[in-house]
Design an enzyme around this catalytic site. Structure first.
Site, short mmCIF file in Angstrom:
data_model
loop_
_atom_site.label_atom_id
_atom_site.label_comp_id
_atom_site.label_asym_id
_atom_site.label_seq_id
_atom_site.Cartn_x
_atom_site.Cartn_y
_atom_site.Cartn_z
N LYS A 73 0.85 -1.21 0.00
CA LYS A 73 0.00 0.00 0.00
C LYS A 73 0.88 1.25 0.00
O LYS A 73 0.66 2.17 -0.78
CB LYS A 73 -0.94 0.01 1.22
CG LYS A 73 -1.86 -1.21 1.30
CD LYS A 73 -2.81 -1.15 2.48
CE LYS A 73 -2.13 -1.21 3.83
NZ LYS A 73 -1.42 -2.49 4.10
N ARG A 102 -9.78 0.69 9.10
CA ARG A 102 -9.26 -0.64 9.31
C ARG A 102 -10.21 -1.50 10.12
O ARG A 102 -9.90 -2.65 10.40
CB ARG A 102 -7.99 -0.46 10.12
CG ARG A 102 -6.82 -1.22 9.71
CD ARG A 102 -5.74 -0.77 10.66
NE ARG A 102 -4.56 -1.48 10.46
CZ ARG A 102 -3.54 -1.00 9.76
NH1 ARG A 102 -3.58 0.18 9.20
NH2 ARG A 102 -2.47 -1.74 9.64
N ARG A 130 11.59 -5.34 5.11
CA ARG A 130 11.35 -3.92 4.78
C ARG A 130 12.31 -3.01 5.56
O ARG A 130 12.62 -3.23 6.71
CB ARG A 130 9.92 -3.53 5.16
CG ARG A 130 9.69 -2.01 5.06
CD ARG A 130 8.27 -1.62 5.26
NE ARG A 130 7.55 -2.43 6.19
CZ ARG A 130 6.22 -2.56 6.18
NH1 ARG A 130 5.51 -1.93 5.29
NH2 ARG A 130 5.63 -3.31 7.07
N ARG A 169 11.25 -1.23 11.12
CA ARG A 169 10.11 -0.97 12.02
C ARG A 169 10.04 -2.01 13.14
O ARG A 169 10.20 -3.19 12.88
CB ARG A 169 8.80 -1.00 11.22
CG ARG A 169 8.46 0.33 10.59
CD ARG A 169 7.30 0.27 9.62
NE ARG A 169 6.12 -0.44 10.07
CZ ARG A 169 4.98 -0.52 9.36
NH1 ARG A 169 4.91 0.09 8.18
NH2 ARG A 169 3.96 -1.19 9.82
N ARG A 175 -0.29 -8.99 13.32
CA ARG A 175 -0.92 -8.02 12.41
C ARG A 175 -1.76 -8.74 11.35
O ARG A 175 -2.85 -8.26 11.00
CB ARG A 175 0.17 -7.16 11.74
CG ARG A 175 0.78 -6.18 12.73
CD ARG A 175 2.13 -5.68 12.29
NE ARG A 175 2.09 -4.96 11.04
CZ ARG A 175 3.16 -4.75 10.28
NH1 ARG A 175 4.33 -5.22 10.63
NH2 ARG A 175 3.03 -4.06 9.16
P1 AP5 Z 1 4.76 -1.61 1.85
O1 AP5 Z 1 4.46 -0.80 0.65
O2 AP5 Z 1 5.51 -0.96 2.97
O3 AP5 Z 1 3.46 -2.38 2.39
P2 AP5 Z 1 2.17 -1.83 3.16
O4 AP5 Z 1 0.98 -2.49 2.55
O5 AP5 Z 1 2.18 -0.33 3.21
O6 AP5 Z 1 2.45 -2.49 4.54
P3 AP5 Z 1 2.36 -1.95 6.04
O7 AP5 Z 1 2.98 -3.05 6.85
O8 AP5 Z 1 2.94 -0.58 6.19
O9 AP5 Z 1 0.87 -1.93 6.26
P4 AP5 Z 1 0.18 -1.91 7.59
O10 AP5 Z 1 -1.19 -1.65 7.16
O11 AP5 Z 1 0.38 -3.11 8.44
O12 AP5 Z 1 0.97 -0.78 8.41
P5 AP5 Z 1 0.52 0.63 8.95
O13 AP5 Z 1 1.70 1.49 8.95
O14 AP5 Z 1 -0.73 1.07 8.29
O15 AP5 Z 1 5.58 -2.91 1.35
C1 AP5 Z 1 6.04 -3.88 2.27
C2 AP5 Z 1 7.42 -4.39 1.82
O16 AP5 Z 1 7.26 -5.12 0.60
C3 AP5 Z 1 8.43 -3.29 1.54
O17 AP5 Z 1 9.71 -3.73 1.93
C4 AP5 Z 1 8.38 -3.11 0.01
O18 AP5 Z 1 9.62 -2.66 -0.52
C5 AP5 Z 1 8.04 -4.52 -0.43
N1 AP5 Z 1 7.21 -4.56 -1.64
C6 AP5 Z 1 6.22 -3.69 -2.00
N2 AP5 Z 1 5.68 -4.06 -3.16
C7 AP5 Z 1 6.33 -5.20 -3.53
C8 AP5 Z 1 6.22 -6.07 -4.65
N3 AP5 Z 1 5.33 -5.83 -5.61
N4 AP5 Z 1 7.02 -7.14 -4.72
C9 AP5 Z 1 7.95 -7.39 -3.74
N5 AP5 Z 1 8.10 -6.59 -2.66
C10 AP5 Z 1 7.30 -5.51 -2.56
O19 AP5 Z 1 0.10 0.25 10.46
C11 AP5 Z 1 1.06 -0.09 11.43
C12 AP5 Z 1 0.39 -0.18 12.80
O20 AP5 Z 1 -0.18 1.11 13.16
C13 AP5 Z 1 -0.81 -1.15 12.91
O21 AP5 Z 1 -0.41 -2.47 13.15
C14 AP5 Z 1 -1.58 -0.53 14.09
O22 AP5 Z 1 -0.98 -0.82 15.31
C15 AP5 Z 1 -1.42 0.97 13.85
N6 AP5 Z 1 -2.50 1.52 13.01
C16 AP5 Z 1 -2.34 2.15 11.80
N7 AP5 Z 1 -3.52 2.51 11.31
C17 AP5 Z 1 -4.46 2.12 12.20
C18 AP5 Z 1 -5.87 2.19 12.23
N8 AP5 Z 1 -6.56 2.74 11.23
N9 AP5 Z 1 -6.52 1.67 13.32
C19 AP5 Z 1 -5.83 1.11 14.34
N10 AP5 Z 1 -4.49 1.00 14.36
C20 AP5 Z 1 -3.80 1.50 13.30
#
Ligand code: AP5
Length: 209
Positions: A13, A88, A127, A155, A166
């Site tokens: 994402k 979410r 990552r 992270r 997660r």
């Molecule tokens: P990346 O693009 O970083 O993936 P992502 O989908 O953004 O993954 P996240 O882990 O950031 O999502 P998330 O939803 O768990 O985290 P968030 O920060 O929102 O890609 C991942 C890796 O793969 C990278 O190394 C990239 O280079 C690689 N990659 C990308 N595309 C690729 C491809 N095509 N092929 C191969 N490799 C590839 O949330 C974190 C925490 O915050 C949550 O757990 C929670 O505690 C809190 N939080 C955030 N939002 C909320 C909410 N709305 N409600 C409650 N808690 C929340």
């Protein structure tokens, strides 16, 4: 355009948001990035969120709803926004609709990036984030230039244990919002497997951009 990116943790994402933001000319609003900034700054919100996040748990709905809905009121969101990581839960999705309706606005599209679960743990644990440019790398799949490796950040929730928590939260709390948007006719799906530029092209095609 007002759009939402959904998909499991590690689906890409954040990676795809960088290209979409350029294309759409709207701000990329990542609830995870906002929470990580609050932790970095040591604010009360950051202190509340840190424990939940490092374990892989969700931060309580009320906290995140307030944070994101307040952000959407800023002037740069007047022409649209790209939400990533929010909503979410079903409660967050409903709260977002209420907040937008109060301003006579609505979501235009919800893009789901599908990636099989067996690929996600490797994506998360490999990552690395560049705090200087905001770029997202992967040590094997999208490796960073050697000279910037020392400054890259791993992270705290990108451990195998937290990543598994997660994924469980995603299945239990976030997947139920998919039918919510499907019923509204807003859901578009793309496969997140393949080279990131090819996925970007598939996203632009499905959104008719
Ligand atoms: P990346 O693009 O970083 O993936 P992502 O989908 O953004 O993954 P996240 O882990 O950031 O999502 P998330 O939803 O768990 O985290 P968030 O920060 O929102 O890609 C991942 C890796 O793969 C990278 O190394 C990239 O280079 C690689 N990659 C990308 N595309 C690729 C491809 N095509 N092929 C191969 N490799 C590839 O949330 C974190 C925490 O915050 C949550 O757990 C929670 O505690 C809190 N939080 C955030 N939002 C909320 C909410 N709305 N409600 C409650 N808690 C929340």
């Amino acid at each position: 355009m007002r759009m939402i990116l959904v998909g499991p943790p590690g689906a890409g994402k954040g990676t795809q948001a960088a290209a979409l933001k350029e294309k759409l000319g709207v701000p990329h609003i990542s609830s995870g990035d906002m929470l990580r900034e609050a932790i970095e700054e040591g604010t009360a919100l950051g202190k509340e969120a840190a424990g939940f996040m490092s374990r892989g748990d969700l931060v309580p709905d009320e906290t995140v709803i307030g944070l994101v809905c307040e952000r959407l009121l800023k002037a740069d969101c007047a022409r649209g926004f790209l939400l990533d990581g929010f909503p979410r839960t079903r409660r967050q999705a409903e709260a977002l609709d209420v907040a937008l309706e109060a301003k006579g606005l609505k979501i235009d599209a919800v893009l789901m990036i599908d990636v099989p679960e067996n690929l996600l743990i490797d994506r998360m644990t490999g990552r690395r984030l560049d705090p200087k440019t905001g770029r997202i790398y992967h040590m094997s799949f999208t490796p960073p230039p050697q000279d910037i490796v020392p400054r890259l950040v791993h992270r705290p929730d990108d451990t195998v244990d937290a990543a598994q928590v997660r994924l469980g939260k995603y299945r239990r709390d976030t997947q139920p919002i998919i039918p919510y948007y499907e019923e509204k006719g807003l859901l578009r799906r793309v496969s997140g497997v393949g080279e990131p530029p090819a996925i970007t092209r598939a996203i632009f095609a499905v959104l008719e951009l």
